[in-house]
Design a protein around this motif. Structure first.
Motif, mmCIF file in Angstrom:
data_model
loop_
_atom_site.group_PDB
_atom_site.id
_atom_site.type_symbol
_atom_site.label_atom_id
_atom_site.label_comp_id
_atom_site.label_asym_id
_atom_site.label_seq_id
_atom_site.Cartn_x
_atom_site.Cartn_y
_atom_site.Cartn_z
ATOM 1 N N TRP A 164 10.901 -23.879 -16.048
ATOM 2 C CA TRP A 164 10.850 -23.140 -14.772
ATOM 3 C C TRP A 164 10.346 -21.874 -15.108
ATOM 4 O O TRP A 164 8.970 -21.393 -14.458
ATOM 5 C CB TRP A 164 11.954 -23.167 -14.092
ATOM 6 C CG TRP A 164 11.829 -22.724 -12.666
ATOM 7 C CD1 TRP A 164 11.435 -23.366 -11.625
ATOM 8 C CD2 TRP A 164 12.007 -21.327 -12.271
ATOM 9 N NE1 TRP A 164 11.326 -22.368 -10.540
ATOM 10 C CE2 TRP A 164 11.607 -21.147 -10.974
ATOM 11 C CE3 TRP A 164 12.338 -20.307 -12.898
ATOM 12 C CZ2 TRP A 164 11.679 -19.988 -10.263
ATOM 13 C CZ3 TRP A 164 12.387 -18.974 -12.284
ATOM 14 C CH2 TRP A 164 12.006 -18.907 -10.816
ATOM 15 N N SER A 190 6.543 -21.899 -16.806
ATOM 16 C CA SER A 190 5.351 -22.442 -16.120
ATOM 17 C C SER A 190 5.110 -21.663 -14.946
ATOM 18 O O SER A 190 3.821 -21.467 -14.417
ATOM 19 C CB SER A 190 5.821 -23.798 -15.684
ATOM 20 O OG SER A 190 6.885 -23.924 -14.713
ATOM 21 N N ASN A 191 6.069 -20.873 -13.943
ATOM 22 C CA ASN A 191 5.644 -20.230 -13.087
ATOM 23 C C ASN A 191 4.960 -18.594 -13.405
ATOM 24 O O ASN A 191 3.945 -18.307 -12.823
ATOM 25 C CB ASN A 191 6.807 -20.010 -12.299
ATOM 26 C CG ASN A 191 7.163 -21.186 -11.492
ATOM 27 O OD1 ASN A 191 6.768 -21.316 -10.437
ATOM 28 N ND2 ASN A 191 8.262 -21.935 -11.872
ATOM 29 N N GLU A 219 1.388 -19.845 -14.350
ATOM 30 C CA GLU A 219 0.596 -19.962 -13.235
ATOM 31 C C GLU A 219 0.117 -18.892 -12.536
ATOM 32 O O GLU A 219 -0.887 -18.599 -12.204
ATOM 33 C CB GLU A 219 1.172 -20.838 -12.404
ATOM 34 C CG GLU A 219 0.547 -21.369 -11.212
ATOM 35 C CD GLU A 219 0.657 -22.877 -10.894
ATOM 36 O OE1 GLU A 219 1.585 -23.675 -11.211
ATOM 37 O OE2 GLU A 219 0.162 -23.104 -9.347
ATOM 38 N N GLY A 220 1.170 -17.809 -12.307
ATOM 39 C CA GLY A 220 0.897 -16.625 -11.640
ATOM 40 C C GLY A 220 -0.148 -15.865 -12.458
ATOM 41 O O GLY A 220 -1.009 -15.194 -11.854
ATOM 42 N N HIS A 265 15.485 -21.723 -9.252
ATOM 43 C CA HIS A 265 14.667 -23.095 -9.681
ATOM 44 C C HIS A 265 14.574 -23.873 -8.395
ATOM 45 O O HIS A 265 15.499 -24.087 -7.674
ATOM 46 C CB HIS A 265 15.564 -23.860 -10.889
ATOM 47 C CG HIS A 265 14.755 -24.706 -11.296
ATOM 48 N ND1 HIS A 265 14.420 -25.998 -10.630
ATOM 49 C CD2 HIS A 265 14.481 -25.068 -12.768
ATOM 50 C CE1 HIS A 265 13.935 -26.866 -11.800
ATOM 51 N NE2 HIS A 265 13.944 -26.245 -12.904
ATOM 52 N N ASP A 266 13.308 -24.352 -8.409
ATOM 53 C CA ASP A 266 12.954 -25.472 -7.108
ATOM 54 C C ASP A 266 13.924 -26.540 -6.804
ATOM 55 O O ASP A 266 14.168 -26.769 -5.815
ATOM 56 C CB ASP A 266 11.596 -26.097 -7.321
ATOM 57 C CG ASP A 266 10.645 -24.887 -7.742
ATOM 58 O OD1 ASP A 266 10.834 -24.377 -8.687
ATOM 59 O OD2 ASP A 266 9.526 -25.024 -6.786
ATOM 60 N N ASP A 286 6.538 -16.050 -10.792
ATOM 61 C CA ASP A 286 4.803 -16.196 -10.606
ATOM 62 C C ASP A 286 4.415 -14.767 -10.097
ATOM 63 O O ASP A 286 3.442 -14.332 -10.747
ATOM 64 C CB ASP A 286 4.440 -17.177 -9.185
ATOM 65 C CG ASP A 286 5.164 -16.916 -8.233
ATOM 66 O OD1 ASP A 286 6.211 -16.311 -8.172
ATOM 67 O OD2 ASP A 286 4.553 -17.445 -7.073
ATOM 68 N N ASN A 289 3.267 -25.484 -12.799
ATOM 69 C CA ASN A 289 4.806 -25.605 -12.512
ATOM 70 C C ASN A 289 5.178 -27.137 -11.877
ATOM 71 O O ASN A 289 6.014 -26.927 -11.358
ATOM 72 C CB ASN A 289 5.261 -24.419 -11.783
ATOM 73 C CG ASN A 289 4.469 -24.491 -10.468
ATOM 74 O OD1 ASN A 289 3.898 -25.519 -10.141
ATOM 75 N ND2 ASN A 289 4.748 -23.491 -9.491
ATOM 76 N N SER A 306 2.874 -29.829 -16.311
ATOM 77 C CA SER A 306 3.181 -28.769 -17.630
ATOM 78 C C SER A 306 3.606 -29.756 -18.699
ATOM 79 O O SER A 306 3.379 -29.089 -19.990
ATOM 80 C CB SER A 306 4.481 -28.306 -17.075
ATOM 81 O OG SER A 306 5.962 -28.995 -16.825
#
Lengths: 351, 351
Positions: A73, A76-77, A80-81, A280-281, A296, B71, B76
């Motif tokens: 989490w 990857s965020n 990506e940001g 976390h999503d 991000d 993400n 990923s």
DNA sequence: CTGTTAGCGCGTTCAG
DNA sequence: CTGAACGCGCTAACAG
């Protein structure tokens, strides 16, 4: 077929130097000339060869992004940001991951050689490095910014890890919990500036503030993944069966802890409360209470910092991002029963 | 300070050409000479400038990795698998993401210009492109491999999406379900080779095979994320309140569906069963039954394919990966009550 | 097996 | 504001 700079120069009736200047928006070019050159370049589909441009200018317009993981989490965020922020400025992102072998301790190392002359700056995502690694990286001579971790004087984007941990622990204390366990990272995680160490410190401080001694039986290691969190909670309850709440250093470990508590036939939050850190999503799936952070945005902020440093500015040494308590259903008051009376035997759940 | 190739040549007492050959392991170099050059290069910390090498050789030893997200589970994991496989072969990975604006339809486009002369090959991860985009990308003249999607004759690593969807639907049928809803991707997702389209097709075929008509009221769009899955299940039950099972095209949507069912005060699987596709790490948290796939291995396989193509081989046009049914607790027999008798009013949950 | 010689395709002086 | 000439650091083709 692939148009070169002199194809454009010839077609526009100017020299290659003017083409180069016009296309890069340098000031000393007649506006009409610039427009004509740009039009011709567009028509010919001309794009300057990055290799040739780098060789001639010494700049690569590329940032090296070093991360131990991509599929977690936080990482990857952040990536990506950072990627989107860098691309918006016309910078490319070179991705570097490193093998991590838990059984061999810190088995990953950053080899600076692969980055030599490849990048203009470096972003290190959440990878607590040892001092010699930092020095070796700095030896490359590129600006370096770290996200989620900082030390040795490197520019950093991060949380107030101690404060975040204290807030999480105080949330549990405020609900009436006294025996609060903590799931931290790995046992060999001793870098003085690493988040797990600071968060453990914050947990201890909040406990002492409440007059409770955070004994060693209350701290276990979850290795920052779901499986680790799950195992660690078994260990925690074996050593401290009277624990009524758990503060995990990440949501992934917290969710693992929830699975582990289910294994033990314990209910969340009736028997044991759980709080994590991240936002976390998937946290909502299990009603996870957490200290949420904007990963991000931290990635984007770090990207802007390296770019500033490349441009010659001296940005702040540290940007601290806030966290926010998100209350869901994984935390509640401690059980009314006397400790020990409610303990069940471990039960393996199907699937 | 940064040693160049002639520093090494001088120190080793050979020409720059020999240094170049020795360091790249070309055959026509005396073993003793090679070792000496390597030792000297090592001592001087020499690393060839990638820009200069690319300019001279025409090769970049870099692969462009195009992905709409970083993400999300599938993306990923594919990226991580591909990155590690490429780095193992000494290739760098340039990361490209693209903005996606759901409200504007397919608002992302791949601009081939940024890749020109930057890479030796291209990996496209799970991004159904339109034909003109594919042609533009091919116009660059680099080998291209797609993961999780394929069409227009491009080399592809993917699942048997139709078969996977049929297996998932048959699992539900086998449990006794008849009214089975499907959560697919986006309404504008019509690329003939895209996974959501194939999976919807597989669902329909399995339904018809069982003598059931998959009416349009049974299909909703979840946009491949948790929020979309959650919303879509509200819509599904509004149109088809007698649904007893849901097949979602991804685990993230399936988990969203579980949240949405909770909103509606429906139990999983007692009232409604849910099955997804992926094998998401967090699936176990909610006992999600799923058709699991190995995303990281697909990334690594795709990496090997581009490398093969760069080396001049003609690899298979398609590699199809298997999926495996992982039974957990989100699927079970349909409820015994008459359809409609058990329906509850929507209830918003806290958090 | 090794050295010499040309570029690769640009950015960047320095004149004009 | 524009053009000519040079060189960035390396690989490749050709001699030897």
């Amino acid at each position: 077929m692939a148009a070169g700079i002199d194809d454009v120069a010839r077609a526009a009736g100017v020299s290659t130097a003017t083409v180069s200047r016009a296309l890069r928006g340098l000031p000393n070019v007649n506006a009409a000339t610039r427009d004509r050159v740009r039009l011709v370049a567009e028509q010919l589909g001309y794009v300057a060869s990055p290799s040739a441009a780098s060789l001639a200018s010494g700049r690569t317009r590329t940032i090296g992004l070093i991360s131990p993981f991509i599929n977690r989490w936080f990482f990857s965020n952040v990536i990506e940001g950072a990627e989107r922020a860098l691309r918006a400025q016309g910078f490319d992102v070179l991705l570097y991951t490193f093998e991590i072998d838990r059984s061999a301790g810190r088995a990953y190392r950053v080899d600076p050689a692969v980055l030599r002359r490849r990048v203009d700056g470096i972003l290190v995502v959440g990878l607590p490095l040892e001092e010699d690694e930092v020095r070796a990286l700095q030896g490359l001579g590129y600006p370096i910014v770290c996200v989620g971790w900082g030390g040795y004087g490197i520019t950093t984007v991060r949380l107030d890890d101690r404060g975040t941990a204290m807030a999480a622990t105080r949330h549990l204390l405020g609900l009436g919990h006294r025996r609060i366990g903590h799931i931290s990272g790995a046992p060999d995680d001793v870098s003085p500036w690493s988040p797990p160490v600071d968060r453990a410190e914050g947990w201890r401080e909040a406990m002492r503030e409440a007059g409770i001694e955070p004994g060693p039986e209350l701290e276990v290691h979850g290795h920052f993944d779901t499986a680790g969190g799950r195992e660690s909670v078994h260990e925690l309850l074996a050593h401290a069966p009277d624990v009524t709440a758990v503060f995990a250093s990440s949501d992934e470990m917290a969710m693992g802890a929830i699975l582990g508590l289910r294994d033990l036939n314990l209910r969340v939050p009736e028997d044991v409360s759980v709080i994590g850190v991240d936002g976390h999503d998937m946290g909502e799936l299990v009603g996870l209470t957490t200290m949420a952070q904007a990963a991000d945005e931290q990635g984007a902020a770090a990207a802007r910092l390296v770019l500033d440093m490349i441009a010659g500015f001296s940005p702040p040494k540290e940007i601290v991002y806030p966290t926010e308590l998100v209350r869901r259903t994984s935390t509640g008051p401690p059980p009314p029963l006397a400790p020990g009376a409610r303990r069940a035997r471990p039960v393996r759940r199907a699937g």
